[in-house]
Motif scaffolding. Structure first.
Motif, short mmCIF file in Angstrom:
data_model
loop_
_atom_site.label_atom_id
_atom_site.label_comp_id
_atom_site.label_asym_id
_atom_site.label_seq_id
_atom_site.Cartn_x
_atom_site.Cartn_y
_atom_site.Cartn_z
N UNK A 31 0.81 -1.18 0.00
CA UNK A 31 0.00 0.00 0.00
C UNK A 31 0.87 1.26 0.00
N UNK A 32 2.00 1.22 0.66
CA UNK A 32 2.87 2.40 0.69
C UNK A 32 3.55 2.63 -0.66
N UNK A 33 3.68 1.57 -1.46
CA UNK A 33 4.29 1.76 -2.77
C UNK A 33 3.37 2.54 -3.70
N UNK A 34 2.05 2.39 -3.57
CA UNK A 34 1.13 3.15 -4.40
C UNK A 34 1.14 4.62 -4.01
N UNK A 35 1.29 4.89 -2.72
CA UNK A 35 1.38 6.28 -2.26
C UNK A 35 2.66 6.91 -2.77
N UNK A 36 3.74 6.15 -2.72
CA UNK A 36 5.03 6.66 -3.20
C UNK A 36 4.98 6.91 -4.70
N UNK A 37 4.36 5.99 -5.45
CA UNK A 37 4.29 6.18 -6.91
C UNK A 37 3.42 7.38 -7.26
N UNK A 38 2.35 7.62 -6.52
CA UNK A 38 1.53 8.80 -6.75
C UNK A 38 2.29 10.08 -6.43
N UNK A 39 3.04 10.05 -5.35
CA UNK A 39 3.82 11.22 -4.96
C UNK A 39 4.89 11.52 -6.00
N UNK A 40 5.56 10.48 -6.46
CA UNK A 40 6.61 10.67 -7.47
C UNK A 40 5.98 11.19 -8.77
N UNK A 41 4.82 10.65 -9.15
CA UNK A 41 4.12 11.11 -10.35
C UNK A 41 3.73 12.57 -10.24
N UNK A 42 3.26 12.97 -9.07
CA UNK A 42 2.89 14.36 -8.86
C UNK A 42 4.10 15.28 -8.93
N UNK A 43 5.18 14.85 -8.33
CA UNK A 43 6.41 15.65 -8.34
C UNK A 43 6.95 15.80 -9.76
N UNK A 44 6.94 14.72 -10.52
CA UNK A 44 7.41 14.78 -11.91
C UNK A 44 6.51 15.69 -12.74
N UNK A 45 5.20 15.58 -12.55
CA UNK A 45 4.27 16.43 -13.30
C UNK A 45 4.47 17.91 -12.97
N UNK A 46 4.60 18.22 -11.70
CA UNK A 46 4.85 19.61 -11.30
C UNK A 46 6.18 20.11 -11.82
N UNK A 47 7.20 19.25 -11.82
CA UNK A 47 8.50 19.63 -12.35
C UNK A 47 8.43 19.95 -13.84
N UNK A 48 7.71 19.12 -14.58
CA UNK A 48 7.56 19.36 -16.03
C UNK A 48 6.79 20.65 -16.30
N UNK A 49 5.72 20.86 -15.55
CA UNK A 49 4.93 22.08 -15.73
C UNK A 49 5.77 23.31 -15.38
N UNK A 50 6.57 23.21 -14.34
CA UNK A 50 7.44 24.33 -13.96
C UNK A 50 8.50 24.60 -15.02
N UNK A 51 9.05 23.54 -15.59
CA UNK A 51 10.06 23.71 -16.63
C UNK A 51 9.46 24.38 -17.87
N UNK A 52 8.26 23.98 -18.26
CA UNK A 52 7.60 24.59 -19.42
C UNK A 52 7.29 26.06 -19.14
N UNK A 53 6.78 26.34 -17.94
CA UNK A 53 6.46 27.73 -17.59
C UNK A 53 7.72 28.59 -17.56
N UNK A 54 8.81 28.06 -17.04
CA UNK A 54 10.07 28.82 -17.00
C UNK A 54 10.59 29.07 -18.41
N UNK A 55 10.46 28.09 -19.30
CA UNK A 55 10.91 28.24 -20.68
C UNK A 55 10.09 29.30 -21.41
N UNK A 56 8.77 29.25 -21.24
CA UNK A 56 7.89 30.23 -21.89
C UNK A 56 8.20 31.63 -21.36
N UNK A 57 8.36 31.76 -20.05
CA UNK A 57 8.69 33.06 -19.46
C UNK A 57 10.02 33.58 -20.01
N UNK A 58 11.00 32.70 -20.12
CA UNK A 58 12.31 33.10 -20.65
C UNK A 58 12.20 33.58 -22.09
#
Length: 83
Positions: free
Chosen positions: A1-28
């Motif tokens: 059960x903890x592995x599903x929580x970890x995979x969701x957390x990692x997925x969320x972190x990766x998604x936020x990182x990608x969105x932040x990278x795109x936003x930073x690139x567009x701003x630049x």
């Protein structure tokens, strides 16, 4: 059960990182383009060009450079107009 929580957390972190990278690139890119256009227009911004512009528009419309939708000029108008 903890592995599903970890995979969701990692997925969320990766998604936020990608969105932040795109936003930073567009701003630049917008910042770079804004600086390029500022250099272009400052070279054109002379008393003769403003007089010509005034003759053409003659108050028929508001100055489009002061439009609220002109996002790239917000910084220059918040600091005061440069003449």
């Amino acid at each position: 059960m903890s592995s599903t929580v970890a995979s969701r957390a990692i997925g969320s972190i990766v998604s936020l990182g990608c969105a932040s990278a795109v936003a930073a690139y567009v701003y630049s890119q917008l910042h770079t383009e804004s600086n390029t256009m500022d250099r272009y227009f400052s070279a054109y911004h002379t008393a003769e060009s403003e007089a010509s512009r005034k003759r053409v528009f003659d108050g028929a419309i508001d100055d489009p450079r002061k439009n609220l939708l002109n996002i790239l000029s917000w910084k220059s108008f918040s600091q005061g107009e440069k003449k």
